[in-house]
Design a protein around this motif. Structure first.
Motif, PDB file in Angstrom:
ATOM      1  N   ALA A  40      -9.691 -36.710  72.828  1.00 22.51           N
ATOM      2  CA  ALA A  40      -9.041 -37.195  74.052  1.00 22.51           C
ATOM      3  C   ALA A  40      -7.655 -37.759  73.747  1.00 22.51           C
ATOM      4  N   LEU A  41      -7.529 -38.492  72.646  1.00 14.99           N
ATOM      5  CA  LEU A  41      -6.232 -39.046  72.262  1.00 14.99           C
ATOM      6  C   LEU A  41      -5.226 -37.932  71.986  1.00 14.99           C
ATOM      7  N   ILE A  42      -5.663 -36.900  71.292  1.00 15.22           N
ATOM      8  CA  ILE A  42      -4.769 -35.777  70.989  1.00 15.22           C
ATOM      9  C   ILE A  42      -4.394 -35.036  72.268  1.00 15.22           C
ATOM     10  N   ALA A  43      -5.368 -34.807  73.143  1.00 11.72           N
ATOM     11  CA  ALA A  43      -5.074 -34.106  74.402  1.00 11.72           C
ATOM     12  C   ALA A  43      -4.097 -34.900  75.261  1.00 11.72           C
ATOM     13  N   TRP A  50       4.029 -36.692  73.314  1.00 14.61           N
ATOM     14  CA  TRP A  50       4.244 -37.563  72.168  1.00 14.61           C
ATOM     15  C   TRP A  50       4.601 -36.728  70.944  1.00 14.61           C
ATOM     16  N   ASP A  51       5.160 -37.382  69.953  1.00 19.50           N
ATOM     17  CA  ASP A  51       5.552 -36.700  68.724  1.00 19.50           C
ATOM     18  C   ASP A  51       4.309 -36.160  68.015  1.00 19.50           C
ATOM     19  N   ALA A  59      -4.553 -38.744  63.701  1.00 24.35           N
ATOM     20  CA  ALA A  59      -5.799 -37.981  63.590  1.00 24.35           C
ATOM     21  C   ALA A  59      -6.318 -37.985  62.155  1.00 24.35           C
ATOM     22  N   VAL A  60      -5.441 -37.793  61.198  1.00 23.65           N
ATOM     23  CA  VAL A  60      -5.863 -37.808  59.790  1.00 23.65           C
ATOM     24  C   VAL A  60      -6.344 -39.200  59.399  1.00 23.65           C
ATOM     25  N   LEU A  61      -5.626 -40.215  59.816  1.00 22.36           N
ATOM     26  CA  LEU A  61      -6.014 -41.584  59.481  1.00 22.36           C
ATOM     27  C   LEU A  61      -7.373 -41.943  60.084  1.00 22.36           C
ATOM     28  N   VAL A  62      -7.577 -41.629  61.340  1.00 20.13           N
ATOM     29  CA  VAL A  62      -8.860 -41.915  61.989  1.00 20.13           C
ATOM     30  C   VAL A  62      -9.978 -41.105  61.346  1.00 20.13           C
ATOM     31  N   GLY A  63      -9.697 -39.849  61.048  1.00 20.18           N
ATOM     32  CA  GLY A  63     -10.711 -38.995  60.425  1.00 20.18           C
ATOM     33  C   GLY A  63     -11.115 -39.469  59.046  1.00 20.18           C
TER      34      GLY A  63
END
Length: 142
Positions: A40-43, A50-51, A59-63
């Protein structure tokens, strides 16, 4: 006396299966929420413009912090026959190294003005990687 020592078996340690089942059963809803939240954040980020580098970094950090990537690989590995093969291919360090080297060479070549050659090179690299993956999968079935 020696014979008695050889035949003597140690009792197996009792395992707390209830604790293991509780731990494994309680993590999947949490990981599913992480995955849905990240998607949802990415969408939303793509929709709002956004950049993309910031979105990819988040996404990498959360993953990595949440263990979401490992959970998703485990979910893929559950699929019969093809799942474990996909996980093996995704975890090949050779493919990661080849892809990273391709990005580095592409960056240097674009800086020097060889953008048309970079497109050809990246196409050949992708063909090589896809060929390696298909060859590995076919070899596993033969």
């Amino acid at each position: 006396m020696i014979k008695r020592l050889r035949t003597r078996r140690h009792p197996a340690r009792p395992t707390n299966t209830a604790a293991l089942e509780t731990a494994s059963n309680s993590t999947w809803p949490q990981m599913l929420l992480w995955a849905i939240g990240l998607a949802a954040l990415i969408a939303i980020g793509v929709f709002l413009g956004w950049d993309t580098r910031v979105l990819a970094g988040v996404a990498v950090l959360v993953g990595l912090v949440s263990g979401l990537f490992v959970w998703m690989l485990g979910l893929i590995a559950v699929v019969p026959l093809i799942g474990p093969l996909i996980v093996k291919v995704l975890s090949f360090s050779f493919i990661w190294l080849l892809n990273a080297l391709g990005y580095l060479v592409s960056y240097v070549a674009i800086r020097r003005g060889y953008s048309r050659d970079v497109l050809t090179y990246r196409g050949l690299t992708m063909a090589l990687l896809i060929g390696i993956v298909i060859g590995y999968v076919v070899a596993q079935f033969i």
